[in-house]
Scaffold this active site. Structure first.
Site, PDB file in Angstrom:
ATOM      1  N   ASP A  31       0.932  -1.227   0.056  1.00  0.00           N
ATOM      2  CA  ASP A  31       0.011  -0.083  -0.104  1.00  0.00           C
ATOM      3  C   ASP A  31       0.894   1.315   0.019  1.00  0.00           C
ATOM      4  O   ASP A  31       1.816   1.282   0.241  1.00  0.00           O
ATOM      5  CB  ASP A  31      -0.903  -0.060   1.270  1.00  0.00           C
ATOM      6  CG  ASP A  31      -2.196   0.890   0.973  1.00  0.00           C
ATOM      7  OD1 ASP A  31      -2.423   1.636  -0.058  1.00  0.00           O
ATOM      8  OD2 ASP A  31      -3.039   1.015   1.876  1.00  0.00           O
ATOM      9  N   HIS A  35      -4.924 -20.411  12.699  1.00  0.00           N
ATOM     10  CA  HIS A  35      -6.382 -20.826  12.375  1.00  0.00           C
ATOM     11  C   HIS A  35      -7.183 -19.675  11.632  1.00  0.00           C
ATOM     12  O   HIS A  35      -7.883 -20.123  10.803  1.00  0.00           O
ATOM     13  CB  HIS A  35      -7.152 -21.269  13.598  1.00  0.00           C
ATOM     14  CG  HIS A  35      -8.578 -21.243  13.403  1.00  0.00           C
ATOM     15  ND1 HIS A  35      -9.046 -22.398  13.030  1.00  0.00           N
ATOM     16  CD2 HIS A  35      -9.651 -20.465  13.704  1.00  0.00           C
ATOM     17  CE1 HIS A  35     -10.440 -22.390  12.950  1.00  0.00           C
ATOM     18  NE2 HIS A  35     -10.772 -21.105  13.002  1.00  0.00           N
ATOM     19  N   CYS A  53     -12.715 -27.839  10.680  1.00  0.00           N
ATOM     20  CA  CYS A  53     -11.691 -26.988  10.116  1.00  0.00           C
ATOM     21  C   CYS A  53     -10.528 -27.969  10.116  1.00  0.00           C
ATOM     22  O   CYS A  53     -10.292 -28.663  10.985  1.00  0.00           O
ATOM     23  CB  CYS A  53     -11.235 -25.873  11.021  1.00  0.00           C
ATOM     24  SG  CYS A  53      -9.601 -25.014  10.616  1.00  0.00           S
ATOM     25  N   CYS A  67      -7.379 -27.403   9.894  1.00  0.00           N
ATOM     26  CA  CYS A  67      -5.908 -26.759   9.865  1.00  0.00           C
ATOM     27  C   CYS A  67      -5.344 -27.612  10.942  1.00  0.00           C
ATOM     28  O   CYS A  67      -5.696 -28.238  11.960  1.00  0.00           O
ATOM     29  CB  CYS A  67      -6.074 -25.208  10.135  1.00  0.00           C
ATOM     30  SG  CYS A  67      -6.156 -24.795  11.866  1.00  0.00           S
ATOM     31  N   ASP A 120      -7.997  -7.116   1.590  1.00  0.00           N
ATOM     32  CA  ASP A 120      -7.172  -7.418   2.937  1.00  0.00           C
ATOM     33  C   ASP A 120      -7.776  -6.641   4.019  1.00  0.00           C
ATOM     34  O   ASP A 120      -8.776  -5.502   3.952  1.00  0.00           O
ATOM     35  CB  ASP A 120      -6.039  -6.327   2.510  1.00  0.00           C
ATOM     36  CG  ASP A 120      -6.061  -4.728   2.804  1.00  0.00           C
ATOM     37  OD1 ASP A 120      -6.590  -4.281   1.815  1.00  0.00           O
ATOM     38  OD2 ASP A 120      -5.712  -4.515   3.673  1.00  0.00           O
ATOM     39  N   CYS A 139      -6.609 -26.930  14.728  1.00  0.00           N
ATOM     40  CA  CYS A 139      -7.702 -27.571  15.041  1.00  0.00           C
ATOM     41  C   CYS A 139      -7.439 -29.088  15.083  1.00  0.00           C
ATOM     42  O   CYS A 139      -8.153 -29.791  15.711  1.00  0.00           O
ATOM     43  CB  CYS A 139      -8.950 -27.313  14.020  1.00  0.00           C
ATOM     44  SG  CYS A 139      -9.436 -25.548  14.224  1.00  0.00           S
TER      45      CYS A 139
HETATM   46  N1  GUN Z   1      -6.659   0.727   3.200  1.00  0.00           N
HETATM   47  C1  GUN Z   1      -7.825   0.878   3.360  1.00  0.00           C
HETATM   48  N2  GUN Z   1      -8.514   1.770   2.925  1.00  0.00           N
HETATM   49  C2  GUN Z   1      -7.484   2.431   1.936  1.00  0.00           C
HETATM   50  C3  GUN Z   1      -7.625   3.372   0.835  1.00  0.00           C
HETATM   51  O1  GUN Z   1      -8.741   4.014   0.878  1.00  0.00           O
HETATM   52  N3  GUN Z   1      -6.572   3.973   0.443  1.00  0.00           N
HETATM   53  C4  GUN Z   1      -5.249   3.280   0.697  1.00  0.00           C
HETATM   54  N4  GUN Z   1      -4.460   3.696   0.175  1.00  0.00           N
HETATM   55  N5  GUN Z   1      -5.345   2.159   1.580  1.00  0.00           N
HETATM   56  C5  GUN Z   1      -6.403   1.801   2.228  1.00  0.00           C
HETATM   57 ZN    ZN Z   2      -8.498 -24.421  12.709  1.00  0.00          ZN
END
Ligand code: GUN
Ligand code: ZN
Length: 370
Positions: free
Chosen positions: A91, A333, A303, A305, A265, A308
């Protein structure tokens, strides 16, 4: 472009795709664990491979502060430095600064902030963010964007959206490795459909390898959040990956995938693990509760994993408050759970049983959705 995106199956707007990146070929929908400092806290890269993790996220801001992107570059890039052979995404840093540092100040030039190391003012420009990300060497790098909370109103939202569009051109111009790193643009515009539309169109014109939907999951209600995702995915190209940033909860991933998003993410699965909470199909299991002290079952009997298979709730209850191993096992987990969710979404779309899968997920009454 340093990626290939092949849609293998669809159900209405949902897609199951193969995303071929320089270091790994991934299947979407996919969840990316967040490894802020070049590590997913408590897990080795062998363990991440073992649970089926395909791509992990690093943060420009944190890596630049320590150990520094020049050093990472000198030592052969982040893949080599952290011994991770699969895909990486970084990012751009602006969002982390604004969300972590109250003193960050955004101007046309970039984001100014006080260094947490020595207190000196520092400036992160679009050019500098891309330069750092070129040094780090991730498969996907993110444009520097001007992020505002979705809960604010007024002209600042419009200003941030137009600035994000101006900055994308500075990012594109600064990007030195388009043959091996993919620069994604980020759609901003708050909850305003007109602003989101202008931003989507502006970014699509730049013909980027992929697009992210940003500025969400910041306290807005679910209805507004899903509406923005639905609008953006509808305007983004069919043949490029779509990444909803900072999302997160299993329910949101299921819903956003139904709306045509591909990548996610969030720190949630690993952060909540460190607080003693395990993700299970019915919602969450709080291992700190007294009831766990004598419970001989695994976290989730369904699960497969390693945790578990090998450990009881009673044992984990005993560890969670007292030993780092507790949060490590719970992170293992929880990430296994997220990887299984990603695989199940992919397979259910491919096999034409996506609606049944979604209904099963929604039937879990306490499915994590706050
Ligand atoms: N991570 C979660 N939201 C954002 C976003 O709007 N911009 C960026 N660069 N990272 C993020
Ligand atoms: Zn598990």
């Amino acid at each position: 472009m340093a990626l290939r995106f092949e849609v293998l199956g669809r159900f209405n707007r949902a897609r199951a795709a193969r995303l071929t990146l320089p270091h790994f070929t991934c299947q979407t929908p996919l969840f990316m664990p967040v490894g802020t400092q070049g590590t997913i806290k408590g897990l080795t890269t062998d363990q991440l491979e073992e649970i089926g993790c395909q791509i992990i996220l690093g943060n420009t801001y944190h890596l630049e502060l320590r150990p520094g992107s020049q050093l990472i570059d000198d030592l052969g890039g982040l893949h080599k430095f952290m011994n991770w052979k699969r895909a990486l995404l970084t990012d751009s840093g602006g969002f982390q600064m604004v969300s972590l540092l109250h003193l960050a100040d955004i101007t046309e030039e970039g984001v100014t902030f006080q260094s947490p190391v020595d207190g000196k003012p520092m400036l992160l420009t679009p050019e500098e963010s891309i330069h750092i990300q070129n040094n780090i060497g991730a498969d996907i790098i993110m444009a520097l964007d001007d992020v505002v909370k979705t809960t604010i109103t007024g002209p600042r939202i419009e200003e941030a959206m137009y600035r994000t569009l101006r900055w994308i051109d500075r990012c594109i111009a600064a990007h030195k490795k388009p043959d091996v790193q993919n620069l994604f643009g980020i759609v901003q515009g708050g909850l305003d459909p007109v602003l989101r539309d202008i931003c989507v169109k502006g970014l699509v014109e730049r013909n980027l390898p992929g697009y992210a939907i940003g500025g969400l999951a910041g306290g807005e209600d679910k209805d507004s959040f899903w509406r923005v995702v639905a609008q953006c995915t509808a305007g983004l190209p069919e043949d490029k990956p779509r990444y909803v940033m900072g999302v997160g909860y299993p329910l949101d991933i299921v819903v956003c995938s139904a709306l045509g998003a591909d990548m996610y993410d969030c720190v949630y699965p690993t952060r909540t693990a460190r607080f003693g909470t395990a993700l299970v199909p019915e919602g969450v299991l709080k291992l700190k509760q007294n009831a766990m002290a004598t419970d001989e079952r695994p976290i989730d009997p369904t699960c497969p994993c390693m945790v578990c298979k090998n450990y009881t709730r009673a044992y984990l209850h005993c560890l969670v408050t007292k030993d780092a191993m507790g949060s490590q096992l719970l992170s293992y987990h929880n990430l296994s759970f997220m990887m299984r969710l990603s695989r199940d979404l992919h397979m259910s779309i491919l096999e034409g049983r996506f609606p049944e899968y979604v209904i099963i997920q929604l039937n879990f009454v306490s499915f994590v959705s706050f």
